[in-house]
Scaffold this motif. Structure first.
Motif, PDB file in Angstrom:
ATOM      1  N   ASN A  78      54.700  27.346  25.301  1.00 30.08           N
ATOM      2  CA  ASN A  78      54.958  26.842  23.949  1.00 30.08           C
ATOM      3  C   ASN A  78      56.427  26.960  23.539  1.00 30.08           C
ATOM      4  OD1 ASN A  78      52.251  25.986  22.773  1.00 30.08           O
ATOM      5  ND2 ASN A  78      51.791  27.918  23.801  1.00 30.08           N
ATOM      6  N   ASN A  79      57.303  27.121  24.514  1.00 29.61           N
ATOM      7  CA  ASN A  79      58.753  27.129  24.317  1.00 29.61           C
ATOM      8  C   ASN A  79      59.237  28.198  23.336  1.00 29.61           C
ATOM      9  OD1 ASN A  79      61.329  26.154  24.956  1.00 29.61           O
ATOM     10  ND2 ASN A  79      61.374  24.885  23.116  1.00 29.61           N
ATOM     11  N   ILE A  80      58.600  29.343  23.358  1.00 25.40           N
ATOM     12  CA  ILE A  80      59.033  30.452  22.510  1.00 25.40           C
ATOM     13  C   ILE A  80      59.936  31.405  23.299  1.00 25.40           C
ATOM     14  CG2 ILE A  80      58.210  32.470  21.207  1.00 25.40           C
ATOM     15  CD1 ILE A  80      55.847  30.639  20.357  1.00 25.40           C
ATOM     16  N   VAL A  81      59.698  31.495  24.594  1.00 24.87           N
ATOM     17  CA  VAL A  81      60.559  32.301  25.463  1.00 24.87           C
ATOM     18  C   VAL A  81      60.964  31.476  26.671  1.00 24.87           C
ATOM     19  CG1 VAL A  81      59.536  34.511  24.803  1.00 24.87           C
ATOM     20  CG2 VAL A  81      58.680  33.333  26.822  1.00 24.87           C
ATOM     21  N   SER A  82      62.025  31.938  27.291  1.00 28.48           N
ATOM     22  CA  SER A  82      62.442  31.354  28.559  1.00 28.48           C
ATOM     23  C   SER A  82      62.897  32.487  29.455  1.00 28.48           C
ATOM     24  CB  SER A  82      63.560  30.324  28.357  1.00 28.48           C
ATOM     25  OG  SER A  82      64.654  30.901  27.683  1.00 28.48           O
ATOM     26  N   GLY A  83      62.873  32.212  30.719  1.00 26.93           N
ATOM     27  CA  GLY A  83      63.288  33.221  31.685  1.00 26.93           C
ATOM     28  C   GLY A  83      64.746  33.040  32.059  1.00 26.93           C
ATOM     29  N   TYR A  84      65.101  33.647  33.150  1.00 24.52           N
ATOM     30  CA  TYR A  84      66.465  33.581  33.657  1.00 24.52           C
ATOM     31  C   TYR A  84      66.569  32.466  34.702  1.00 24.52           C
ATOM     32  CZ  TYR A  84      67.227  37.946  31.217  1.00 24.52           C
ATOM     33  OH  TYR A  84      67.346  38.902  30.231  1.00 24.52           O
ATOM     34  N   PRO A  85      67.777  31.999  34.989  1.00 21.82           N
ATOM     35  CA  PRO A  85      67.948  30.913  35.959  1.00 21.82           C
ATOM     36  C   PRO A  85      67.357  31.196  37.338  1.00 21.82           C
ATOM     37  CG  PRO A  85      69.986  31.237  34.725  1.00 21.82           C
ATOM     38  CD  PRO A  85      69.052  32.357  34.341  1.00 21.82           C
ATOM     39  N   ASP A  86      67.220  32.466  37.681  1.00 16.99           N
ATOM     40  CA  ASP A  86      66.656  32.789  39.004  1.00 16.99           C
ATOM     41  C   ASP A  86      65.125  32.772  39.011  1.00 16.99           C
ATOM     42  OD1 ASP A  86      65.984  35.140  37.660  1.00 16.99           O
ATOM     43  OD2 ASP A  86      67.076  36.459  39.022  1.00 16.99           O
ATOM     44  N   THR A  96      67.951  42.051  24.106  1.00 17.56           N
ATOM     45  CA  THR A  96      69.134  42.199  23.258  1.00 17.56           C
ATOM     46  C   THR A  96      68.836  41.644  21.871  1.00 17.56           C
ATOM     47  OG1 THR A  96      70.112  40.049  23.782  1.00 17.56           O
ATOM     48  CG2 THR A  96      70.655  41.905  25.258  1.00 17.56           C
ATOM     49  N   ARG A  97      69.679  42.002  20.931  1.00 14.97           N
ATOM     50  CA  ARG A  97      69.520  41.495  19.567  1.00 14.97           C
ATOM     51  C   ARG A  97      69.678  39.979  19.535  1.00 14.97           C
ATOM     52  NH1 ARG A  97      70.316  44.960  15.128  1.00 14.97           N
ATOM     53  NH2 ARG A  97      71.864  43.544  14.227  1.00 14.97           N
ATOM     54  N   ALA A  98      70.578  39.433  20.360  1.00 17.03           N
ATOM     55  CA  ALA A  98      70.766  37.979  20.420  1.00 17.03           C
ATOM     56  C   ALA A  98      69.534  37.304  21.009  1.00 17.03           C
ATOM     57  CB  ALA A  98      72.005  37.639  21.245  1.00 17.03           C
ATOM     58  N   GLU A  99      68.987  37.861  22.087  1.00 20.47           N
ATOM     59  CA  GLU A  99      67.770  37.291  22.677  1.00 20.47           C
ATOM     60  C   GLU A  99      66.618  37.332  21.683  1.00 20.47           C
ATOM     61  OE1 GLU A  99      68.332  38.404  27.421  1.00 20.47           O
ATOM     62  OE2 GLU A  99      67.551  39.922  26.057  1.00 20.47           O
ATOM     63  N   MET A 100      66.531  38.408  20.932  1.00 24.89           N
ATOM     64  CA  MET A 100      65.467  38.507  19.940  1.00 24.89           C
ATOM     65  C   MET A 100      65.605  37.406  18.890  1.00 24.89           C
ATOM     66  SD  MET A 100      64.216  41.738  17.628  1.00 24.89           S
ATOM     67  CE  MET A 100      65.649  41.794  16.559  1.00 24.89           C
ATOM     68  N   MET A 101      66.823  37.097  18.487  1.00 23.61           N
ATOM     69  CA  MET A 101      67.023  36.015  17.515  1.00 23.61           C
ATOM     70  C   MET A 101      66.589  34.675  18.094  1.00 23.61           C
ATOM     71  SD  MET A 101      67.865  37.158  14.638  1.00 23.61           S
ATOM     72  CE  MET A 101      67.048  38.734  14.936  1.00 23.61           C
ATOM     73  N   ALA A 102      66.851  34.456  19.380  1.00 22.28           N
ATOM     74  CA  ALA A 102      66.428  33.200  20.015  1.00 22.28           C
ATOM     75  C   ALA A 102      64.910  33.087  19.994  1.00 22.28           C
ATOM     76  CB  ALA A 102      66.963  33.122  21.447  1.00 22.28           C
ATOM     77  N   VAL A 103      64.228  34.176  20.302  1.00 20.63           N
ATOM     78  CA  VAL A 103      62.761  34.167  20.298  1.00 20.63           C
ATOM     79  C   VAL A 103      62.239  33.989  18.876  1.00 20.63           C
ATOM     80  CG1 VAL A 103      60.698  35.585  20.725  1.00 20.63           C
ATOM     81  CG2 VAL A 103      62.531  35.493  22.434  1.00 20.63           C
ATOM     82  N   LEU A 104      62.825  34.681  17.917  1.00 19.90           N
ATOM     83  CA  LEU A 104      62.351  34.564  16.536  1.00 19.90           C
ATOM     84  C   LEU A 104      62.618  33.175  15.959  1.00 19.90           C
ATOM     85  CD1 LEU A 104      63.137  38.097  15.084  1.00 19.90           C
ATOM     86  CD2 LEU A 104      60.890  37.087  15.548  1.00 19.90           C
ATOM     87  N   ARG A 105      63.705  32.543  16.358  1.00 20.71           N
ATOM     88  CA  ARG A 105      63.946  31.175  15.881  1.00 20.71           C
ATOM     89  C   ARG A 105      62.874  30.237  16.424  1.00 20.71           C
ATOM     90  NH1 ARG A 105      69.118  27.877  17.585  1.00 20.71           N
ATOM     91  NH2 ARG A 105      67.926  27.812  19.494  1.00 20.71           N
ATOM     92  N   ARG A 106      62.618  30.315  17.726  1.00 17.43           N
ATOM     93  CA  ARG A 106      61.599  29.431  18.308  1.00 17.43           C
ATOM     94  C   ARG A 106      60.212  29.742  17.753  1.00 17.43           C
ATOM     95  NH1 ARG A 106      63.369  30.550  24.241  1.00 17.43           N
ATOM     96  NH2 ARG A 106      65.512  29.884  24.146  1.00 17.43           N
ATOM     97  N   ALA A 107      59.923  31.022  17.544  1.00 17.17           N
ATOM     98  CA  ALA A 107      58.623  31.401  16.985  1.00 17.17           C
ATOM     99  C   ALA A 107      58.497  30.900  15.551  1.00 17.17           C
ATOM    100  CB  ALA A 107      58.451  32.915  17.035  1.00 17.17           C
ATOM    101  N   SER A 108      59.575  30.959  14.797  1.00 15.66           N
ATOM    102  CA  SER A 108      59.546  30.468  13.414  1.00 15.66           C
ATOM    103  C   SER A 108      59.323  28.966  13.378  1.00 15.66           C
ATOM    104  CB  SER A 108      60.858  30.826  12.699  1.00 15.66           C
ATOM    105  OG  SER A 108      61.000  32.228  12.587  1.00 15.66           O
ATOM    106  N   GLU A 109      59.992  28.252  14.258  1.00 16.02           N
ATOM    107  CA  GLU A 109      59.785  26.803  14.335  1.00 16.02           C
ATOM    108  C   GLU A 109      58.338  26.483  14.711  1.00 16.02           C
ATOM    109  OE1 GLU A 109      64.374  25.750  15.726  1.00 16.02           O
ATOM    110  OE2 GLU A 109      62.806  25.987  17.238  1.00 16.02           O
TER     111      GLU A 109
END
Length: 187
Positions: A78-86, A96-109
């Motif tokens: 559901n495009n809320i998280v993504s993994g690493y390129p590997d 990280t705090r930045a990664e958490m913001m990315a997840v919370l933005r996608r979860a909010s959307e």
């Protein structure tokens, strides 16, 4: 403390068997996924159903038998998280705090779309001008999430530093997730 108590009362985060919360403990990537999905389940009218088991690995380093595998797979699908390129997710790695913001933005959307709303996040308050995010990959999303009900806030809620690469602690993760969910409900 008030936000942690409210998050525990709502039921998307809990303490430990010894009746402690451990607010200063770093949150792992899989724990963040679990917290966010449990919070989304509490949204009025959300009707969110996450399978309890999976038959395929969501990432190469997440076994199907791992406690978080179904949540990680659902969040990935559901495009809320993504993994690493590997191709890994690194579930035990502190988020990280930045990664958490990315997840919370996608979860909010996603949460807004669950409620039949346009998934675009609209500014609810003036965004903060953090002094340490310029040039960081998450600069625009951290700014956006600071204007979205204060989900992104300064480290320890004081000053003007966000500390995007610092580990997200349980206290801030609970508070930021609560703020995001309240913002969705207010729309």
């Amino acid at each position: 403390a008030r936000e942690i108590e409210e998050a525990v009362k709502i039921g998307f985060v809990s303490g430990f068997p010894d009746n402690t919360f451990r607010p200063k403990v770093a949150l792992t990537r899989e724990q963040l996924v679990s917290m966010v999905l449990e919070a989304m389940k509490k949204l009025p009218g959300a009707n969110l159903s996450v399978p309890s088991t999976v038959s395929t690995r969501p990432y190469s380093d997440v076994e199907t038998t791992r406690w978080s595998a179904s949540k990680i797979l659902w969040a990935r699908t559901n495009n809320i998280v993504s993994g690493y390129p590997d191709g890994t997710f690194r579930p035990d790695k502190p988020v990280t705090r930045a990664e958490m913001m990315a997840v919370l933005r996608r979860a909010s959307e996603y949460g807004k779309s669950l409620r039949g709303l346009t998934p675009t996040l609209t500014q609810k308050q003036p965004p903060l001008a953090f002094t340490d995010t310029t040039g960081h990959w998450a600069n625009s999303l951290v700014t956006q999430m600071s204007g979205y009900c204060g989900v992104a806030s300064p480290l320890n809620e004081v000053g003007n530093r966000f500390e995007p690469d610092a580990g997200a602690l349980r206290n801030y993760a609970a508070a930021a997730t609560l703020r995001a969910m309240k913002c969705i409900q207010a729309e």
